[in-house]
Design a protein around this motif. Structure first.
Motif, PDB file in Angstrom:
ATOM      1  N   GLN A 277       0.838  -1.208   0.000  1.00 24.61           N
ATOM      2  CA  GLN A 277       0.000   0.000   0.000  1.00 24.61           C
ATOM      3  C   GLN A 277       0.869   1.253   0.000  1.00 24.61           C
ATOM      4  O   GLN A 277       0.595   2.216  -0.727  1.00 24.61           O
ATOM      5  CB  GLN A 277      -0.914  -0.009   1.225  1.00 24.61           C
ATOM      6  N   TYR A 278       1.937   1.253   0.824  1.00 23.21           N
ATOM      7  CA  TYR A 278       2.872   2.386   0.836  1.00 23.21           C
ATOM      8  C   TYR A 278       3.447   2.635  -0.553  1.00 23.21           C
ATOM      9  O   TYR A 278       3.514   3.789  -1.016  1.00 23.21           O
ATOM     10  CB  TYR A 278       4.032   2.117   1.805  1.00 23.21           C
ATOM     11  N   VAL A 279       3.894   1.563  -1.193  1.00 25.61           N
ATOM     12  CA  VAL A 279       4.516   1.686  -2.517  1.00 25.61           C
ATOM     13  C   VAL A 279       3.538   2.310  -3.516  1.00 25.61           C
ATOM     14  O   VAL A 279       3.876   3.243  -4.250  1.00 25.61           O
ATOM     15  CB  VAL A 279       5.007   0.314  -3.021  1.00 25.61           C
ATOM     16  N   ILE A 280       2.315   1.799  -3.552  1.00 26.35           N
ATOM     17  CA  ILE A 280       1.326   2.302  -4.517  1.00 26.35           C
ATOM     18  C   ILE A 280       0.977   3.751  -4.223  1.00 26.35           C
ATOM     19  O   ILE A 280       0.869   4.583  -5.139  1.00 26.35           O
ATOM     20  CB  ILE A 280       0.066   1.412  -4.491  1.00 26.35           C
ATOM     21  N   ILE A 281       0.810   4.092  -2.949  1.00 29.03           N
ATOM     22  CA  ILE A 281       0.471   5.471  -2.570  1.00 29.03           C
ATOM     23  C   ILE A 281       1.581   6.421  -3.006  1.00 29.03           C
ATOM     24  O   ILE A 281       1.328   7.491  -3.565  1.00 29.03           O
ATOM     25  CB  ILE A 281       0.229   5.561  -1.052  1.00 29.03           C
ATOM     26  N   GLU A 282       2.834   6.047  -2.767  1.00 28.98           N
ATOM     27  CA  GLU A 282       3.955   6.909  -3.145  1.00 28.98           C
ATOM     28  C   GLU A 282       4.061   7.036  -4.659  1.00 28.98           C
ATOM     29  O   GLU A 282       4.356   8.127  -5.181  1.00 28.98           O
ATOM     30  CB  GLU A 282       5.256   6.365  -2.559  1.00 28.98           C
ATOM     31  N   LEU A 283       3.838   5.953  -5.392  1.00 26.80           N
ATOM     32  CA  LEU A 283       3.878   6.019  -6.856  1.00 26.80           C
ATOM     33  C   LEU A 283       2.776   6.928  -7.395  1.00 26.80           C
ATOM     34  O   LEU A 283       3.002   7.707  -8.331  1.00 26.80           O
ATOM     35  CB  LEU A 283       3.739   4.613  -7.447  1.00 26.80           C
ATOM     36  N   MET A 284       1.593   6.841  -6.817  1.00 28.49           N
ATOM     37  CA  MET A 284       0.489   7.699  -7.253  1.00 28.49           C
ATOM     38  C   MET A 284       0.791   9.164  -6.950  1.00 28.49           C
ATOM     39  O   MET A 284       0.555  10.050  -7.786  1.00 28.49           O
ATOM     40  CB  MET A 284      -0.808   7.272  -6.572  1.00 28.49           C
ATOM     41  N   SER A 285       1.304   9.447  -5.750  1.00 33.34           N
ATOM     42  CA  SER A 285       1.642  10.828  -5.385  1.00 33.34           C
ATOM     43  C   SER A 285       2.736  11.380  -6.287  1.00 33.34           C
ATOM     44  O   SER A 285       2.692  12.546  -6.696  1.00 33.34           O
ATOM     45  CB  SER A 285       2.077  10.877  -3.916  1.00 33.34           C
ATOM     46  N   ARG A 286       3.737  10.536  -6.607  1.00 32.13           N
ATOM     47  CA  ARG A 286       4.796  10.985  -7.507  1.00 32.13           C
ATOM     48  C   ARG A 286       4.239  11.330  -8.886  1.00 32.13           C
ATOM     49  O   ARG A 286       4.632  12.315  -9.502  1.00 32.13           O
ATOM     50  CB  ARG A 286       5.872   9.902  -7.635  1.00 32.13           C
ATOM     51  N   GLN A 287       3.277  10.530  -9.350  1.00 31.81           N
ATOM     52  CA  GLN A 287       2.667  10.792 -10.647  1.00 31.81           C
ATOM     53  C   GLN A 287       1.895  12.110 -10.626  1.00 31.81           C
ATOM     54  O   GLN A 287       1.951  12.892 -11.578  1.00 31.81           O
ATOM     55  CB  GLN A 287       1.721   9.636 -11.016  1.00 31.81           C
ATOM     56  N   VAL A 288       1.177  12.381  -9.537  1.00 33.15           N
ATOM     57  CA  VAL A 288       0.432  13.645  -9.412  1.00 33.15           C
ATOM     58  C   VAL A 288       1.394  14.830  -9.398  1.00 33.15           C
ATOM     59  O   VAL A 288       1.167  15.841 -10.082  1.00 33.15           O
ATOM     60  CB  VAL A 288      -0.441  13.628  -8.133  1.00 33.15           C
ATOM     61  N   THR A 289       2.477  14.721  -8.630  1.00 31.27           N
ATOM     62  CA  THR A 289       3.461  15.810  -8.554  1.00 31.27           C
ATOM     63  C   THR A 289       4.105  16.064  -9.917  1.00 31.27           C
ATOM     64  O   THR A 289       4.261  17.225 -10.331  1.00 31.27           O
ATOM     65  CB  THR A 289       4.547  15.480  -7.517  1.00 31.27           C
ATOM     66  N   GLU A 290       4.465  15.001 -10.606  1.00 25.03           N
ATOM     67  CA  GLU A 290       5.074  15.157 -11.930  1.00 25.03           C
ATOM     68  C   GLU A 290       4.112  15.834 -12.896  1.00 25.03           C
ATOM     69  O   GLU A 290       4.523  16.651 -13.732  1.00 25.03           O
ATOM     70  CB  GLU A 290       5.502  13.788 -12.471  1.00 25.03           C
ATOM     71  N   HIS A 291       2.827  15.508 -12.789  1.00 20.85           N
ATOM     72  CA  HIS A 291       1.849  16.155 -13.667  1.00 20.85           C
ATOM     73  C   HIS A 291       1.742  17.640 -13.353  1.00 20.85           C
ATOM     74  O   HIS A 291       1.625  18.470 -14.271  1.00 20.85           O
ATOM     75  CB  HIS A 291       0.485  15.487 -13.520  1.00 20.85           C
ATOM     76  N   ILE A 292       1.785  17.998 -12.076  1.00 22.63           N
ATOM     77  CA  ILE A 292       1.723  19.424 -11.690  1.00 22.63           C
ATOM     78  C   ILE A 292       2.922  20.159 -12.262  1.00 22.63           C
ATOM     79  O   ILE A 292       2.792  21.270 -12.801  1.00 22.63           O
ATOM     80  CB  ILE A 292       1.664  19.554 -10.158  1.00 22.63           C
ATOM     81  N   VAL A 293       4.098  19.558 -12.153  1.00 25.39           N
ATOM     82  CA  VAL A 293       5.310  20.178 -12.704  1.00 25.39           C
ATOM     83  C   VAL A 293       5.186  20.322 -14.218  1.00 25.39           C
ATOM     84  O   VAL A 293       5.576  21.344 -14.790  1.00 25.39           O
ATOM     85  CB  VAL A 293       6.550  19.348 -12.327  1.00 25.39           C
ATOM     86  N   GLU A 294       4.628  19.317 -14.882  1.00 26.12           N
ATOM     87  CA  GLU A 294       4.427  19.397 -16.334  1.00 26.12           C
ATOM     88  C   GLU A 294       3.419  20.492 -16.683  1.00 26.12           C
ATOM     89  O   GLU A 294       3.581  21.196 -17.682  1.00 26.12           O
ATOM     90  CB  GLU A 294       3.928  18.052 -16.869  1.00 26.12           C
ATOM     91  N   GLU A 295       2.372  20.635 -15.875  1.00 26.02           N
ATOM     92  CA  GLU A 295       1.380  21.690 -16.113  1.00 26.02           C
ATOM     93  C   GLU A 295       2.026  23.066 -16.038  1.00 26.02           C
ATOM     94  O   GLU A 295       1.726  23.950 -16.840  1.00 26.02           O
ATOM     95  CB  GLU A 295       0.254  21.606 -15.071  1.00 26.02           C
ATOM     96  N   ILE A 296       2.877  23.243 -15.037  1.00 26.77           N
ATOM     97  CA  ILE A 296       3.520  24.554 -14.862  1.00 26.77           C
ATOM     98  C   ILE A 296       4.502  24.812 -15.988  1.00 26.77           C
ATOM     99  O   ILE A 296       4.505  25.881 -16.592  1.00 26.77           O
ATOM    100  CB  ILE A 296       4.231  24.617 -13.497  1.00 26.77           C
ATOM    101  N   GLY A 297       5.322  23.818 -16.289  1.00 27.59           N
ATOM    102  CA  GLY A 297       6.281  23.955 -17.382  1.00 27.59           C
ATOM    103  C   GLY A 297       7.122  25.199 -17.227  1.00 27.59           C
ATOM    104  O   GLY A 297       7.692  25.476 -16.176  1.00 27.59           O
ATOM    105  N   ASN A 298       7.174  25.990 -18.285  1.00 27.98           N
ATOM    106  CA  ASN A 298       7.955  27.226 -18.282  1.00 27.98           C
ATOM    107  C   ASN A 298       7.090  28.454 -18.068  1.00 27.98           C
ATOM    108  O   ASN A 298       7.513  29.571 -18.315  1.00 27.98           O
ATOM    109  CB  ASN A 298       8.721  27.366 -19.598  1.00 27.98           C
ATOM    110  N   THR A 299       5.831  28.256 -17.638  1.00 27.49           N
ATOM    111  CA  THR A 299       4.946  29.406 -17.436  1.00 27.49           C
ATOM    112  C   THR A 299       5.350  30.171 -16.196  1.00 27.49           C
ATOM    113  O   THR A 299       6.093  29.681 -15.348  1.00 27.49           O
ATOM    114  CB  THR A 299       3.487  28.951 -17.295  1.00 27.49           C
ATOM    115  N   GLN A 300       4.828  31.393 -16.073  1.00 26.81           N
ATOM    116  CA  GLN A 300       5.071  32.175 -14.865  1.00 26.81           C
ATOM    117  C   GLN A 300       4.273  31.530 -13.730  1.00 26.81           C
ATOM    118  O   GLN A 300       3.072  31.411 -13.794  1.00 26.81           O
ATOM    119  CB  GLN A 300       4.599  33.638 -15.064  1.00 26.81           C
ATOM    120  N   SER A 301       4.978  31.087 -12.706  1.00 22.83           N
ATOM    121  CA  SER A 301       4.297  30.433 -11.590  1.00 22.83           C
ATOM    122  C   SER A 301       4.394  31.298 -10.342  1.00 22.83           C
ATOM    123  O   SER A 301       5.268  32.139 -10.230  1.00 22.83           O
ATOM    124  CB  SER A 301       4.932  29.073 -11.304  1.00 22.83           C
TER     125      SER A 301
END
Length: 605
Positions: A93-117
């Motif tokens: 359960q720990y492993v899956i939760i951390e993998l899911m959270s990492r995926q969410v964080t990576e998506h947020i970083v991709e959303e921001i990209g090079n925009t003004q944050s």
């Protein structure tokens, strides 16, 4: 079969088993996703789903068992799963939760990209938890606010918090060069001009990063001032609290037929509005229950005495009048307070909203509004004071002609009362209007002026000199030629056409309508994007701590911080977490396949 497909039997069997394994692990990911989104605990006393007893197996295993009953195909797969690879333990359960959270964080970083944050609000609690929310524009120029993480720190001083915040942003793969503003509450730890986080952040990064005091917090401070500006209003709050506690008594609650009174909390001033509205709406029911308790010997003496005191307090016309005054003022401020919490709210719109609320409050400062409220409390007595006459004129003894006073020597008591209530009414309005000017008027005035210049209705529309303070924040050079061309293009269109849905031309509508042509003018479009990136509220961070409270419940106090931070992010960013069940599922399975906990083959290697 082998000849037709040109495959060996072992390969076909292996392929079928891989599909079964993926379906099995996929079902487990779906259960984890459901529990995380709904803030629900996972574990019970055992990790084996087939060993669950009456002592309780936790929601994870209970849902797993329910899924087996619901989906026969999954039940058929279970016998082929090795006993050492059921993936129902808390470690998996720990492993899956951390993998899911990492995926969410990576998506947020991709959303921001090079925009003004914009790094928005670190909120501090007693155990030094820091909520980091990013505000930015996505590829479609829509405003987004995302919870990056819930960080922790060993100390609660401003320097440690600043270093922690910078470290978390960089650890996520983002650059601090794109931070253009910061929004916190007004605590000296965050807002201090020399040693606060906002000042230390600017010193650490070596450039100006404007600090905005959360508008919702400032409105709260305005209301706190109003509630303490007049002793009569303080007394009203005390009586409201006493009524709330009185009607909560079981013996009284059984007799009370009105609407439920709200508890007054100093940090939640919206409760004051709800309370006075209930009191005004259920006033007769309150009087009836107070009368009943006061005159019923079966109630204890202290309860009857309390009812008598409350009955005396609420029966005065001034009590209802003060409640109406508070209701009138708070009803005007409540919509702006609610609208400011929206992630769509930008700084300029927030300023306009607060100024409009102030104008509406000042519009109450008339004798007509005062008399209307006073008559509502006192009936027609307030209007009859000036024309009061005795019903029967007494005859005068002629021997006392030299000693009779035929005119009053001063104002009647009721006239004095009206004048005092009118003074209080004007005083409350002046206090609110003055405090709004004091709190919202001066700070970031140059920045706000530059934002006004982006509105086509402004007389200084796209004036490069006025917009320069905003472009300095982004490190962009002002190109005057681009502003001249953009000004002519936009004004020519806005004078002829209205924005979609019959709205008004604002910074947001201009950017959404003209972004295609403005992309050829980098300095102009950067000014618009930066303007929308500047927020005005820390409401999202407040909400993230509400999620923390739900996740970190009484029975989950032993949870480690890493797991807790992941669960809070997954529960808060529900729209992204749900993608773990759909479009991100294959990516999660591949990452799980590559993790050190893998015992089931999910893909060919």
């Amino acid at each position: 079969m082998c000849i037709e497909t040109d495959s060996e039997i072992t390969t076909l069997v292996h392929k079928d088993q891989l599909a079964h394994n993926r379906y099995y692990v996929s079902s487990i990911i779906d259960i984890v996703t459901f529990l995380a989104i709904n803030h629900l605990p996972f574990r019970g006393d055992t990790d084996a789903w087939d060993s669950a007893g009456q002592t309780g197996s936790g929601l994870f295993l209970s849902l797993f068992e329910f899924t087996l009953e619901k989906y026969p195909h999954l039940a058929k797969i279970i016998p082929a799963i090795p006993r050492n690879a059921t993936y129902t333990s808390h470690e998996i359960q720990y492993v899956i939760i951390e993998l899911m959270s990492r995926q969410v964080t990576e998506h947020i970083v991709e959303e921001i990209g090079n925009t003004q944050s914009k790094w928005m609000e670190p909120e501090i609690q007693q155990d030094v938890k820091i909520s980091i929310v990013l505000r930015f524009l996505d590829e479609t120029y829509a405003i987004k606010e995302r919870l990056l993480t819930i960080a922790t720190s060993d100390a609660g001083d401003a320097k440690t918090l600043t270093q922690t915040l910078i470290s978390e942003i960089r650890k996520a793969g983002l650059t601090t060069d794109k931070i253009i503003s910061q929004v916190y509450d007004g605590a000296s730890l965050m807002s201090g001009k020399l040693g606060g986080v906002q000042a230390l952040l600017q010193d650490e990064l070596g450039r100006e990063i404007p600090y905005v005091h959360c508008f919702n917090h400032q409105l709260h401070l305005v209301i706190v001032l109003v509630m303490s500006a007049e002793r009569a209003i303080e007394d009203l709050v005390s009586v409201c609290n006493a009524l709330y506690k009185f009607t909560r008594k079981p013996t009284v609650a059984a007799r009370y037929k009105g609407n439920t009174l709200k508890r007054l909390l100093e940090q939640r001033w919206a409760g004051h509005l709800a309370t006075v509205e209930v009191i005004l709406k259920s006033f007769q029911e309150i009087l009836e229950v107070l009368d009943h308790v006061e005159n019923t010997p079966s109630f204890p003496a202290d309860t009857r005495m309390e009812a008598a005191g409350l009955r005396s307090a609420v029966s005065k016309p001034s009590f209802c009048f003060h409640a109406l005054v508070v209701q009138k003022i708070l009803a005007i401020l409540e919509p702006p307070n609610r609208m400011l919490q929206s992630e769509e709210m930008d700084l300029q719109t927030a300023v306009q909203l607060v100024n409009s609320a102030r104008e509406c409050i000042l519009a109450l400062r008339t004798e007509e509004v005062f008399m209307e409220l006073w008559k509502e409390c006192c009936g027609t007595e307030a209007n009859d004071t000036a024309s009061h006459q005795s019903k029967r004129k007494c005859s005068v003894n002629g021997n006392l002609n030299d000693y009779i006073l035929e005119q009053t020597s001063g104002a009647r008591p009721q006239e004095n009362q009206i004048k005092e209530q009118q003074r209080l009414f004007y005083s409350c309005i002046d206090a609110v209007a003055g405090e709004i000017v004091h709190r919202f008027g001066e700070r970031n005035s140059k920045l706000i002026e530059s934002m006004v210049s982006l509105n086509p209705k402004s007389t200084s529309f796209l004036d490069p000199e006025r917009i320069k303070p905003r472009l300095v924040l982004t490190g962009t050079t002002v190109n005057e030629a681009e502003f001249v061309v953009a000004c002519q293009r936009i004004l020519k269109h806005t004078e002829t056409f209205s924005p979609p849905n019959e709205g008004k031309w604002t910074i947001k509508t201009v950017l959404h309508h003209f972004h295609s042509s403005l992309e050829a003018m980098p300095s102009v479009i950067t000014a618009y994007k930066a303007a929308l990136t500047l927020g005005a509220s820390t409401a999202l961070c407040e909400n993230s701590f509400s999620t923390l409270k739900n996740v970190f419940s009484e029975h989950r106090r032993s949870m480690l911080h890493t797991r807790k931070a992941c669960l809070i992010q997954l529960a808060f960013e529900k729209d992204l977490t749900r993608k773990c069940k759909t479009e991100w599922k294959d990516r999660l399975l591949r990452r799980f396949h590559s993790s050190g906990k893998r015992r089931l083959q999910l893909y060919y290697t």
